[in-house]
Design an enzyme around this catalytic site. Structure first.
Site, PDB file in Angstrom:
ATOM      1  CG  HIS A  55      -1.995   1.009   1.193  1.00  0.00           C
ATOM      2  ND1 HIS A  55      -1.780   2.321   1.537  1.00  0.00           N
ATOM      3  CD2 HIS A  55      -3.306   0.919   0.873  1.00  0.00           C
ATOM      4  CE1 HIS A  55      -2.916   2.995   1.430  1.00  0.00           C
ATOM      5  NE2 HIS A  55      -3.857   2.164   1.037  1.00  0.00           N
ATOM      6  CD1 TRP A  87      -1.604  12.659  -9.083  1.00  0.00           C
ATOM      7  CD2 TRP A  87      -2.510  14.069  -7.623  1.00  0.00           C
ATOM      8  NE1 TRP A  87      -1.616  13.894  -9.668  1.00  0.00           N
ATOM      9  CE2 TRP A  87      -2.169  14.794  -8.783  1.00  0.00           C
ATOM     10  CE3 TRP A  87      -3.109  14.755  -6.571  1.00  0.00           C
ATOM     11  CZ2 TRP A  87      -2.400  16.154  -8.934  1.00  0.00           C
ATOM     12  CZ3 TRP A  87      -3.337  16.114  -6.717  1.00  0.00           C
ATOM     13  CH2 TRP A  87      -2.976  16.807  -7.880  1.00  0.00           C
ATOM     14  CG  ASN A 169      -9.468   5.492   1.322  1.00  0.00           C
ATOM     15  OD1 ASN A 169      -9.455   4.281   1.151  1.00  0.00           O
ATOM     16  ND2 ASN A 169      -9.020   6.057   2.440  1.00  0.00           N
ATOM     17  CD  GLU A 170     -11.094   3.283   4.989  1.00  0.00           C
ATOM     18  OE1 GLU A 170     -11.034   4.207   5.848  1.00  0.00           O
ATOM     19  OE2 GLU A 170     -10.512   2.195   5.117  1.00  0.00           O
ATOM     20  CG  HIS A 256     -10.522  -0.839   2.781  1.00  0.00           C
ATOM     21  ND1 HIS A 256     -10.377   0.508   3.037  1.00  0.00           N
ATOM     22  CD2 HIS A 256     -10.239  -0.990   1.465  1.00  0.00           C
ATOM     23  CE1 HIS A 256     -10.023   1.139   1.927  1.00  0.00           C
ATOM     24  NE2 HIS A 256      -9.939   0.246   0.953  1.00  0.00           N
ATOM     25  CD  GLU A 300      -6.826   1.028   3.353  1.00  0.00           C
ATOM     26  OE1 GLU A 300      -7.034   0.740   4.552  1.00  0.00           O
ATOM     27  OE2 GLU A 300      -6.890   2.181   2.902  1.00  0.00           O
TER      28      GLU A 300
END
Length: 834
Positions: A55, A87, A169-170, A256, A300
């Site tokens: 990661h 990014w 993300n999440e 995740h 993840e």
């Protein structure tokens, strides 16, 4: 130690019993038959690029000396620079809530090449005004504008295009941050809905651009998939809603998965039955809602380790502590062995081990692969042991079975080597007898062992033997890799195919003594074994011993059916019961299943039938005979000297190559092998020297991907992730004129040249269904459609005459490979979906 429930009388294990000597049938036995090649779906080869990642991201084609050394030491591709970067174009979106976005500069044309990484972002880049209440703001126009900008940016101006785009993300756990006044359930649900709609809009925008056919949109990166919370209210309000709104426009679903404090209550574990239940539920609902099982991505995973007491950023306490850092390795190995069992349905997995960090300033240095030293150098941490254990494991899957559900197994053959991986998920030490079917020609066995302790640094040991060990004891979390070396290449004399069949419904409530009914269609049975995977969410103390009927017959079973620990320290049990069923109970076609518990409460969350059938050895499908002409020089790839390939001005016999397994088959999905006119295979030599055509078997160095450049040419990509240049070196990180090849004869297996009765129409197809017609096939035939990377899109078997494929089954616009197989021949054609 796991508490094993007292279950029902024992079931037969079918042909597996043939591996077990009568004297040891009551003991734990690992049965290994390295002469039987195993397929999970259509995949046999271990695709290392899916599993051995980290990661972090060093930058495209990084030459950081620590990274270069790491790649070389642990057999990672020579261009690997990490797998997850924060990014992407979303970060450049202007702060104007009305939807103002940057102008896109047109720098690139044609189909974009991708770099194997995952790009992701944060919800704050979409909902970017901290003073706004996004629960009442109409975000539909901004969502569509931002989605269009992101797609256009990747198409026209973004230099390093990721293979996977996970835009947020999440995001769901941060939904409460985008409206004022503290937690509000109604407002939170509205924000979650808008997150889902943004993913949908992005899928529509990306899939409208054929230039992005190599990219895959995944999401929503679920942070805490405790679906069972509040009687599965969390599932209903998050992941189910996401699939309902955005699922049709996603390429895959991401999640995740972590063990550790703060997850699943204090010190709980997802590894084992809980992670299996989470992934099965996503797959099963995908099938129920969308009519297809979309693949998974675990972006993840591992174990959340804790910061050191008193650590603060910029203070004088290091947040790297070797024992704490190492704890995640145990969980990472538990989980990756589970992910490997999903093979073609697993897009990528990324253990949460980050790159370089300063332990005095970076909180996540506790999870680093490298930590900065006082002299400025970097120390490789205990996280390296994950890679150490797997660095030499590669090849094709072979048959292996553990009679102990808590001893995970994987086995692969590569040339004359057999790699067997064992991992203990039980809290107590487990001892297993190792039953290798045939030791003829065995020369040596090398054994690597890793013990990850709770209160001391890991212990890594190696040993060798001239004979096969008869048994092995494994402590909790211990992993062993046994490499058996034989005096000649291992040849397969049988195959074993594992297929999953999904029930027609998910999340059904449980009432005492009331059968919960499911139907599973299109089952193909044969000689082999079957497992019924029953997902269950129940209060602790409730029965986990259901009465199962299959087509009216009661399934008897005994022993442990819960993988890993019993979840006793969680607030609720949510896991998979893996129940063996007698193959004679199965029907070809439709199967009726009931699940009945003696007490009230909870749900049956998913029901999946996994069937493994024995068959003849898989023979590679004959492929087209082609020539490769370099666009830059106009010269042809030549094996005139098979010890060192060159390029020549004219094409003759030594410039012709057979493309083997164009449809995936026994190779890593999406790869092909090239056989020269001398009957031997082309090897990339891993880019170390010019390619050769002297290999007698296909291993990782003999695998290539033909990457469509969208202009009538292809790039030839080696298993190392690099491209072939005109000078016959497989070393180029990107594609230009000198890495492009015209491939003459690629469609020579089209049916018109062999059987004029075969038709695929319309081709190209716009919004129409596609009809396949083969009236002269030798008996029933099968149909497979894959994308250009080999991922399975559609399959059907037992077809007679014609077959209509719904447009909705074909997914995104792009170029696909449609293959048909009967008893005598196999043909492939390209299918263009507009």
């Amino acid at each position: 130690m796991k508490r094993i429930p007292l279950l029902l009388p024992c079931a037969l294990f079918g042909f597996w019993l043939s591996f077990l000597a009568p004297a040891v049938q009551a003991q734990d036995v690992i049965s290994i038959d390295h002469k039987t090649q195993r397929f999970i779906g259509d995949v046999s080869q271990l695709d290392r690029s899916k599993y051995f990642t980290f990661h972090g991201f060093f930058g495209a084609n990084s030459t950081d000396p620590d990274l270069v050394n790491f790649r070389n030491t642990y057999n990672l591709p020579s261009n690997y620079s990490g797998s997850r970067r924060f990014w992407g174009p979303l970060h450049k979106v202007d702060d104007d809530p009305a939807g103002t976005i940057p102008n896109v500069i047109n720098k690139y044309d044609g189909v974009r090449s991708v770099d194997g990484a995952i790009a992701t972002g944060t919800l704050g880049s979409l909902m970017n005004d901290p003073n706004e209440d996004y629960s009442v703001l109409d975000l539909s126009t901004r969502s569509q504008h931002v989605a269009t900008y992101i797609a256009q940016s990747f198409k026209d101006e973004w230099d390093d295009v990721p293979t996977f785009y996970e835009p947020l993300n999440e995001p769901m756990v941060h939904a409460h941050e985008f409206y004022p006044g503290g937690w509000n359930t109604a407002k939170n649900d509205i924000i979650v809905t808008k997150i889902c709609e943004f993913h949908r809009d992005l899928g529509v925008a990306m899939h409208a651009l054929p230039e992005l056919t190599n990219m895959k949109l995944i999401g929503y990166a679920s942070a805490y998939p405790s679906f069972e919370n509040n009687n599965f209210d969390l599932w209903q309000k998050r992941y189910k809603k996401f699939i309902d709104i955005a699922g049709q426009d996603m390429d895959g679903f991401s999640v995740h998965l972590y063990d550790g404090v703060g997850i699943n209550n204090s010190g709980g574990r997802r590894s084992g039955s809980n992670a299996e239940a989470i992934m099965d539920m996503i797959e099963a609902y995908s099938f129920e809602k969308l009519g297809e099982v979309k693949p998974l991505a675990v972006t993840e995973y591992g174990r959340l380790v804790e910061s050191q007491p008193g650590w603060t950023s910029g203070g004088n306490i290091s947040n790297y502590e070797p024992v704490e850092n190492s704890q995640a390795v145990r969980s990472q190995i538990h989980m990756v062995m589970s992910f490997m069992e999903r093979a073609g349905n697993m897009m990528i997995t990324v253990p949460f081990s980050i790159g370089k960090s300063n332990p005095y300033t970076d909180m996540f240095s506790r999870a680093s692969l490298w930590v900065k030293q006082p002299d400025g150098s970097y120390h490789v941490t205990e996280r390296r042991y994950f890679f150490e254990m797997w660095k030499d494991v590669k090849g094709k899957r072979v048959q292996i079975h553990s009679s102990n559900i808590d001893i995970q197994t994987q086995a692969f053959v590569d040339g004359n080597k057999l790699h067997v991986v064992l991992n203990n998920m039980n809290d107590a030490t487990q001892t297993a007898n190792l039953n290798l079917a045939d030791v003829t020609g065995l020369q040596s066995v090398d054994i690597k062992r890793l013990k990850v302790y709770v209160n001391q640094v890991p212990q890594f040991t190696t040993s060798s033997s001239s004979t096969a060990p008869s048994s092995l004891s494994l402590e909790y979390g211990e992993t062993a890799v046994l490499t058996y070396t034989f005096d000649s290449g291992i040849e397969f004399d049988a195959s074993l195919s594992s297929e999953k069949y999904y029930a027609n419904a998910t999340l059904k409530p449980i009432a005492a003594n009331s059968p919960v009914a499911f139907t599973i269609d299109n089952v193909e049975k044969g000689t082999g074994t079957a497992i019924l995977r029953v997902g269950v969410g129940r209060d602790l103390g409730a029965s986990l011993q259901p009465t199962i009927t299959l087509n009216g017959q009661t399934v008897s079973y005994s022993g442990d059916v819960i993988r890993g620990y019993d979840q006793a320290n969680r607030s609720r049990f949510f896991g998979i019961l893996e129940i063996p069923v007698d193959m004679s109970y199965l029907n070809n076609g439709t199967n009726a299943i009931t699940v009945k518990f003696p007490d009230n409460g909870g749900h049956v969350t998913s029901v999946i039938l996994q069937v493994e059938t024995l068959g003849d050895p898989v023979v590679p499908v004959p492929g087209p005979i082609v020539t490769f002409q370099n666009v830059g020089s106009g010269k042809f790839m030549s094996a005139q000297n098979p010890n060192q390939l060159v390029t020549v001005l004219a094409a003759g016999a030594t410039e012709q190559f057979e493309v083997i397994n164009l449809d995936g088959g026994a190779l890593t999905e999406g790869f092909v092998a090239l056989k020269g006119s001398n009957g031997q295979y082309v090897s990339s030599q891993d880019g170390a020297t010019e390619m050769t055509c002297t290999s007698t078997t296909v291993g990782s160095l003999e695998e290539f991907s033909l990457v469509d450049q969208g202009d009538g040419t292809y790039a030839i990509q080696g298993n190392n992730g690099l491209y072939l240049r005109e000078n016959m070196l497989c070393t180029s990180p990107s594609v230009s004129t000198w890495q492009k090849w015209t491939v003459a004869g690629l469609n020579s297996t089209s049916v018109e040249a062999i059987d004029a009765s075969f038709e695929v129409y319309p081709n190209p197809s716009s919004d129409e269904d596609v009809r396949v017609n083969w009236p002269n096939a030798k008996g029933p035939y099968s149909i497979r459609i894959t994308d250009l990377k080999g991922a399975l899109v559609f399959r059907a078997s037992g077809v007679v005459g014609s077959y209509q494929i719904a447009r909705s089954s074909l997914g995104a616009k792009g170029i696909y490979l449609l293959s048909v197989h009967d008893q005598a021949s196999a043909h492939s054609v390209k299918l263009l979906v507009k």
